[in-house]
Motif scaffolding. Structure first.
Motif, short mmCIF file in Angstrom:
data_model
loop_
_atom_site.label_atom_id
_atom_site.label_comp_id
_atom_site.label_asym_id
_atom_site.label_seq_id
_atom_site.Cartn_x
_atom_site.Cartn_y
_atom_site.Cartn_z
N ARG A 131 16.00 -15.39 -57.94
CA ARG A 131 15.55 -14.07 -58.33
C ARG A 131 14.47 -14.17 -56.80
O ARG A 131 14.07 -13.03 -56.66
CB ARG A 131 14.15 -14.09 -59.91
N GLN A 132 13.94 -15.01 -56.14
CA GLN A 132 13.52 -14.87 -54.99
C GLN A 132 14.51 -14.67 -53.43
O GLN A 132 13.66 -13.89 -53.50
CB GLN A 132 13.16 -16.71 -54.94
N GLU A 172 15.41 -19.06 -61.27
CA GLU A 172 13.99 -18.66 -60.36
C GLU A 172 14.34 -18.25 -59.30
O GLU A 172 14.39 -17.56 -58.15
CB GLU A 172 13.05 -19.60 -60.69
N GLN A 173 15.37 -19.63 -58.40
CA GLN A 173 15.71 -19.64 -56.88
C GLN A 173 16.13 -18.49 -56.36
O GLN A 173 16.29 -17.14 -55.21
CB GLN A 173 15.98 -20.38 -56.51
N SER A 227 10.80 -18.72 -65.45
CA SER A 227 10.23 -19.23 -65.95
C SER A 227 8.74 -19.05 -66.37
O SER A 227 8.27 -19.60 -67.72
CB SER A 227 9.58 -19.95 -64.85
N GLU A 228 8.09 -17.88 -66.47
CA GLU A 228 6.99 -17.66 -66.68
C GLU A 228 7.12 -17.36 -68.32
O GLU A 228 6.56 -17.67 -69.62
CB GLU A 228 6.09 -16.84 -66.39
N SER A 279 8.24 -13.97 -63.82
CA SER A 279 9.09 -14.20 -63.83
C SER A 279 10.46 -15.34 -64.59
O SER A 279 9.87 -15.47 -65.65
CB SER A 279 8.36 -16.02 -62.22
N ARG A 290 14.54 -9.28 -58.74
CA ARG A 290 14.07 -9.90 -58.46
C ARG A 290 12.75 -8.01 -59.67
O ARG A 290 12.10 -8.02 -60.39
CB ARG A 290 13.06 -9.45 -57.27
#
Length: 350
Positions: free
Chosen positions: A253-254, A250-251, A268-269, A266, A260
């Motif tokens: 991807r940011q 997740e991090q 997580s989703e 995301s 991204r």
């Protein structure tokens, strides 16, 4: 009777999505040159038989591996009403020529169908396909779904080193989504074995969850579940290491635009759209799984009939989860949704 009311300590109402089959006998190869890894069965002691692969004993198993009646006897003390049965993963045979593997897996699928037919609704078939050749795999998928009536299949975490999220397998999983066939991903020939220090039995303890975690991550990073939102895909061993990998992914991807772009949704989703079994042997970890992935996505998994299994899976859920409604989801309801069966029609009611 509502499922919430059914799921009390001592019930026999659970649905197990992670249980394996090895037939009493395996077929002879019908071609000219027998593949080196073609498996066979040999007598052992009492009610046991040896699984022979490449001339060596791979595993010694009891009649629990092939006897519906013996298996059903064990289900009541485990708290189970229904068990989805799939091949021992080593029998998936991705390392054989596709036609040879197809012959073996057709036999396995028909054996599983016969066991399910003899079980009075207690056993549900989960088939297998030779995924090393997508076209052959698609043909077997059609057979197990259309002819045998299976609503789920088992696949390995990787196919000869390629994880399930690899692009070459996308047409197969698209077909699973179209046919509404659920996919259960099990660890197989995991990566990193050379890093283990100690006895061979460390393989299922440490290497299996690592490979499953990487397989699940490949589904997220390839956007497979984003492209096929109706695909029902589950991962053994609680999703393995994915629980710990997800915050880093997740991090990342940011931080990294390329990630991204690769994951429009995301991780997580996306992860909350996958399913996971409860086979983690730890109440705090199971609670964390429910919190991170959602209580709607967890299902009982036991790894029966092998030694390294959860002999009291319903009790494991009860130890981790206080809310009876959430227990009901984990014990019965989520697996019924995943397998496409009626939770209210369980043969055993508490």
């Amino acid at each position: 009777m509502s499922s919430t009311h059914r799921h009390t300590p001592g019930c026999a109402c659970g649905i197990d999505v992670h249980a394996h089959v090895i037939p009493h006998d395996l077929p002879r190869y019908l071609g000219n040159a027998v593949p080196a890894a073609w498996p066979s069965m040999a007598p052992a002691h009492a009610c046991h038989r040896h699984v022979m692969i490449a001339g060596k004993v791979y595993r010694t198993v009891s009649e629990r591996a092939w006897s519906p009646s013996r298996r059903i006897e064990d289900m009541a003390p485990m708290g189970l009403a229904v068990q989805a049965i799939s091949p021992m993963p080593e029998l998936l045979s991705y390392w054989m020529e596709p036609q040879a593997a197809s012959q073996l897996l057709r036999y396995m699928n028909e054996q599983i169908a016969e066991m399910a037919a003899l079980s009075g609704g207690r056993l549900v078939g989960m088939g297998a396909v030779p995924l090393q050749d997508v076209d052959v795999a698609l043909a077997e998928l059609e057979y197990v779904n259309d002819k045998l009536g299976f609503k789920a299949i088992e696949v390995g975490s990787n196919v000869n080193g390629k994880p399930v999220g690899a692009p070459e397998f996308a047409p197969f999983f698209a077909a699973c989504a179209e046919k509404n066939v659920a996919v259960f991903v099990h660890a197989l020939k995991p990566t990193g074995v050379e890093r283990l220090v100690g006895p061979e039995k460390l393989l299922p303890a440490l290497a299996y969850p690592t490979d499953v975690g990487l397989a699940a991550a490949s589904v997220l990073t390839s956007n497979l579940i984003g492209r096929h939102p109706d695909l029902k895909m589950a991962f053994s061993h609680g999703g393995g290491t994915l629980l710990s990998l997800l915050p880093r992914l997740e991090q990342a991807r940011q931080v990294f635009p390329a990630l991204r772009d690769a994951m429009p949704v995301s991780p997580s989703e996306q992860a909350r759209k996958l399913f996971y079994d409860t086979l983690v042997f730890d109440a705090p970890t199971l609670r964390h799984l429910a919190d991170r992935f959602g209580a709607s996505q967890l299902m009982i998994g036991t790894d029966y009939p092998f030694a390294f299994h959860d002999a009291r899976p319903v009790d494991s859920v009860i130890a981790a989860i206080d809310d009876p409604r959430v227990r009901a989801q984990l014990v019965t309801d989520n697996a019924a949704r995943f397998l496409g069966i009626d939770a209210g029609a369980s043969p055993i009611q508490a």
